[in-house]
Motif scaffolding. Structure first.
Motif, short mmCIF file in Angstrom:
data_model
loop_
_atom_site.label_atom_id
_atom_site.label_comp_id
_atom_site.label_asym_id
_atom_site.label_seq_id
_atom_site.Cartn_x
_atom_site.Cartn_y
_atom_site.Cartn_z
N ILE A 68 11.95 -4.51 -2.68
CA ILE A 68 12.06 -3.69 -3.90
C ILE A 68 12.31 -2.23 -3.53
O ILE A 68 13.16 -1.56 -4.12
N ASN A 69 11.60 -1.72 -2.53
CA ASN A 69 11.81 -0.33 -2.09
C ASN A 69 11.69 -0.24 -0.58
O ASN A 69 10.58 -0.08 -0.06
N PRO A 70 12.81 -0.35 0.15
CA PRO A 70 12.77 -0.34 1.62
C PRO A 70 12.11 0.91 2.20
O PRO A 70 11.66 0.89 3.33
N GLU A 71 12.01 1.99 1.42
CA GLU A 71 11.42 3.23 1.93
C GLU A 71 9.91 3.28 1.73
O GLU A 71 9.25 4.18 2.23
N CYS A 72 9.34 2.32 1.02
CA CYS A 72 7.92 2.45 0.63
C CYS A 72 7.00 2.32 1.84
O CYS A 72 7.36 1.69 2.84
N ARG A 73 5.82 2.93 1.75
CA ARG A 73 4.77 2.73 2.75
C ARG A 73 3.91 1.58 2.25
O ARG A 73 3.57 1.55 1.07
N ILE A 74 3.60 0.63 3.13
CA ILE A 74 2.81 -0.53 2.70
C ILE A 74 1.46 -0.52 3.43
O ILE A 74 1.41 -0.53 4.66
N VAL A 75 0.39 -0.50 2.64
CA VAL A 75 -0.96 -0.59 3.19
C VAL A 75 -1.48 -1.98 2.85
O VAL A 75 -1.45 -2.39 1.68
N VAL A 76 -1.92 -2.70 3.88
CA VAL A 76 -2.41 -4.06 3.65
C VAL A 76 -3.92 -4.08 3.88
O VAL A 76 -4.41 -3.53 4.86
N THR A 77 -4.66 -4.66 2.93
CA THR A 77 -6.11 -4.76 3.07
C THR A 77 -6.56 -6.11 2.52
O THR A 77 -5.73 -7.00 2.32
N GLY A 78 -7.90 -6.29 2.34
CA GLY A 78 -8.38 -7.56 1.82
C GLY A 78 -8.77 -8.52 2.94
O GLY A 78 -8.75 -8.18 4.12
N CYS A 79 -9.11 -9.75 2.57
CA CYS A 79 -9.70 -10.68 3.52
C CYS A 79 -8.74 -11.17 4.60
O CYS A 79 -9.17 -11.38 5.75
N TYR A 80 -7.47 -11.31 4.31
CA TYR A 80 -6.51 -11.73 5.33
C TYR A 80 -6.39 -10.61 6.37
O TYR A 80 -6.39 -10.84 7.59
N ALA A 81 -6.36 -9.35 5.90
CA ALA A 81 -6.29 -8.21 6.81
C ALA A 81 -7.56 -8.13 7.66
O ALA A 81 -7.50 -7.76 8.83
N GLN A 82 -8.69 -8.51 7.08
CA GLN A 82 -9.95 -8.47 7.83
C GLN A 82 -9.95 -9.52 8.93
O GLN A 82 -10.42 -9.27 10.04
N ILE A 83 -9.40 -10.70 8.64
CA ILE A 83 -9.45 -11.83 9.58
C ILE A 83 -8.34 -11.78 10.61
O ILE A 83 -8.54 -12.08 11.79
N ASP A 84 -7.12 -11.38 10.22
CA ASP A 84 -5.97 -11.44 11.13
C ASP A 84 -5.05 -10.23 10.98
O ASP A 84 -3.88 -10.35 10.58
N PRO A 85 -5.57 -9.03 11.31
CA PRO A 85 -4.79 -7.80 11.07
C PRO A 85 -3.51 -7.73 11.91
O PRO A 85 -2.48 -7.24 11.43
N GLN A 86 -3.55 -8.27 13.14
CA GLN A 86 -2.38 -8.15 14.01
C GLN A 86 -1.15 -8.79 13.38
O GLN A 86 -0.07 -8.19 13.32
N SER A 87 -1.31 -10.03 12.90
CA SER A 87 -0.10 -10.73 12.39
C SER A 87 0.45 -10.02 11.16
O SER A 87 1.65 -9.97 10.97
N LEU A 88 -0.40 -9.40 10.38
CA LEU A 88 0.09 -8.66 9.20
C LEU A 88 0.76 -7.36 9.63
O LEU A 88 1.78 -6.95 9.07
N ASN A 89 0.21 -6.75 10.64
CA ASN A 89 0.75 -5.47 11.10
C ASN A 89 2.15 -5.62 11.66
O ASN A 89 2.92 -4.66 11.71
N GLN A 90 2.48 -6.86 12.09
CA GLN A 90 3.81 -7.08 12.66
C GLN A 90 4.90 -7.25 11.58
O GLN A 90 6.08 -7.17 11.87
N LEU A 91 4.47 -7.43 10.35
CA LEU A 91 5.48 -7.63 9.29
C LEU A 91 6.22 -6.32 9.04
O LEU A 91 5.60 -5.25 8.98
N PRO A 92 7.55 -6.38 8.90
CA PRO A 92 8.34 -5.16 8.72
C PRO A 92 7.85 -4.35 7.52
O PRO A 92 7.55 -4.91 6.46
N GLY A 93 7.71 -3.05 7.71
CA GLY A 93 7.37 -2.15 6.60
C GLY A 93 5.89 -1.87 6.48
O GLY A 93 5.49 -0.94 5.78
N VAL A 94 5.05 -2.67 7.18
CA VAL A 94 3.60 -2.43 7.07
C VAL A 94 3.25 -1.17 7.85
O VAL A 94 3.54 -1.08 9.04
N SER A 95 2.65 -0.20 7.16
CA SER A 95 2.37 1.07 7.84
C SER A 95 0.88 1.27 8.13
O SER A 95 0.52 2.17 8.88
#
Ligand code: SF4
Length: 433
Positions: A68-95
């Motif tokens: 939707i917005n390739p320029e956006c900053r993406i902050v990921v949180t919640g239980c998936y981020a708590q359990i497996d932050p590395q795999s989420l951090n590898q997704l393009p755009g996650v800042s």
């Protein structure tokens, strides 16, 4: 801070509560909230990891935000981020990836420009104190959630939540009462007490408290609306608590009590500490006290090793039980849980097939329960949106009710007469009181 932001949330009421609080914090700091679909400068994805499906939905939301917005900053949180932050951090755009406990520091991290691909996730099992996120309103909702507790120490064999949410910890009574006063001043006609394991409320406080003493305290506040209890474990609904709820005029006659299996052998392997006989007695006790009360239960189907006989026993058991709402969860293997290491993991198709059969039982029970209110008067709270040009409302006993468009405003509490059943909704007319 400035610019636009959007928040998308998956999962339970606790996650939704935290998203509303994060949004209020961002808005108070000068950012403008926009709809996710329109694209924002900053996108917060508040994830859930209770099943493999919610993991996949979380990843899809991150990818969608970027599309939707390739320029956006993406902050990921919640239980998936708590359990497996590395795999989420590898997704393009996650800042930035932050844990559940770090949600309350979101503004600090953004102000410090720490959103350059960092992971900030603490060991949540070390957190001892539950600090509630401050909020004064509940977005554009007609009912407000109040978080009273977080975490869980039960370690049911299939459940990832204790690892994602940490140990059970209670919000101080004063903070809860203050939040309820705030929301009452905001005109909310219904408040939902939520948490991960609300039956554990107060066990960690000094002096110790419990859910009953909290309810008795809430009764002394200016709150004049109705209060709904979130999900509560079977062995935490004491006779004293049931008597108090049954005789109160302000607590909704609606119970949500996870069952999880209708077979004692499976309950034991799930590390659930009650039997089907105990659970039946509990529901019959509620039914005797409040014959019209709504009783919702959760059930997991397809737990490893569940035999045809055990599944059939579960179906018979459910057919014979006095409940009204059924929430069916196909078993989802969660890495790191004891159940994930069990032999005899069932094939996905069989799990889905069994889930569909249980849902049929649930639909029949709900339809019979709803039909029992035709001609009767219920109190509903109008919600946003509607179906087929009709307004939607929720009754105190958790039934969806459709009303004419001019019935009233969102959040308004109305007395209505049920005129008919239409699909999984009731249709009603407003009565002047
Ligand atoms: S009580 Fe069991 S199912 Fe509920 S959150 Fe705790 S571990 Fe999970």
């Amino acid at each position: 801070m400035s610019g636009t932001f959007s928040i998308v949330t998956l999962g339970c009421k606790t996650n939704q509560f935290e998203s509303v609080a994060m949004a209020e914090g961002l808005a108070n700091s000068g950012c403008q909230q926009v709809d996710f679909a329109t694209g924002a400068d900053l996108v917060i994805v508040n994830t859930c990891t209770v099943t493999a499906a919610t993991d996949s939905q979380s990843r899809n939301l991150i990818r969608r935000a970027r599309r939707i917005n390739p320029e956006c900053r993406i902050v990921v949180t919640g239980c998936y981020a708590q359990i497996d932050p590395q795999s989420l951090n590898q997704l393009p755009g996650v800042s930035l990836v932050i844990g559940n406990e770090e949600k309350k520091e979101l503004l600090t991290y953004l102000a410090a420009k720490r959103d350059g691909g960092e992971i900030i996730v603490s060991d949540i099992r070390k957190i001892e104190k539950a600090e509630t996120l401050p909020l004064t309103s509940f977005a554009q909702r007609s009912r407000a959630f109040v978080q009273i507790q977080n975490g869980c120490d039960a370690f049911c064999a299939y459940c990832i939540i204790p690892y994602a949410r940490g140990r059970s910890r209670s919000v101080a009574e004063g903070e809860i009462l203050h939040q309820i006063e705030n929301l009452t001043a905001g005109g909310y006609a219904e408040i939902v007490l939520t948490g991960i394991h609300i039956g554990q409320y107060g066990q960690d406080l000094v002096p110790q408290r419990d859910l009953l003493s909290l309810l008795q305290k809430i009764e002394t506040t200016t709150f004049s609306g109705r209060l709904r209890l979130g999900s509560i474990e079977p062995n935490e609904l004491t006779p004293e608590l049931l008597d108090y709820i049954a005789t109160s005029a302000w607590i909704c006659p609606h119970y949500h009590i996870p069952l999880q299996a209708g077979d004692d052998g499976i309950l034991k392997r799930m590390n659930r500490h009650y039997t089907t006989a105990f659970y039946r007695d509990l529901l019959c006790g509620i039914h005797q006290r409040q014959p019209d009360a709504a009783i919702g239960l959760d059930i997991i189907t397809g737990f490893p090793g569940e035999t045809e006989e055990q599944f059939a026993a579960t179906c018979d058991y459910l057919e014979s039980l006095p409940f009204t709402h059924l929430h069916v969860f196909p078993y989802s293997r969660r890495p790191g849980t004891p159940a994930a290491r069990l032999p005899n993991q069932l094939p996905g198709d069989l799990i889905k097939e069994r889930a569909a059969l249980l849902r049929e039982i649930g639909e029949r029970k709900l339809a019979a329960y709803g039909a029992g209110f035709v001609g009767k008067i219920l109190e509903i709270i109008l919600e946003g949106g509607g179906d087929n040009g009709l307004k939607k409302g929720l009754s105190e006993n958790y039934l969806n009710v459709l009303l004419p468009l001019d019935a009233g405003q969102q959040g308004e509490s109305l007395q209505v007469r049920i005129v008919k059943v239409e699909g999984d909704h009731l249709v009603a007319e407003v009565i002047d009181v």
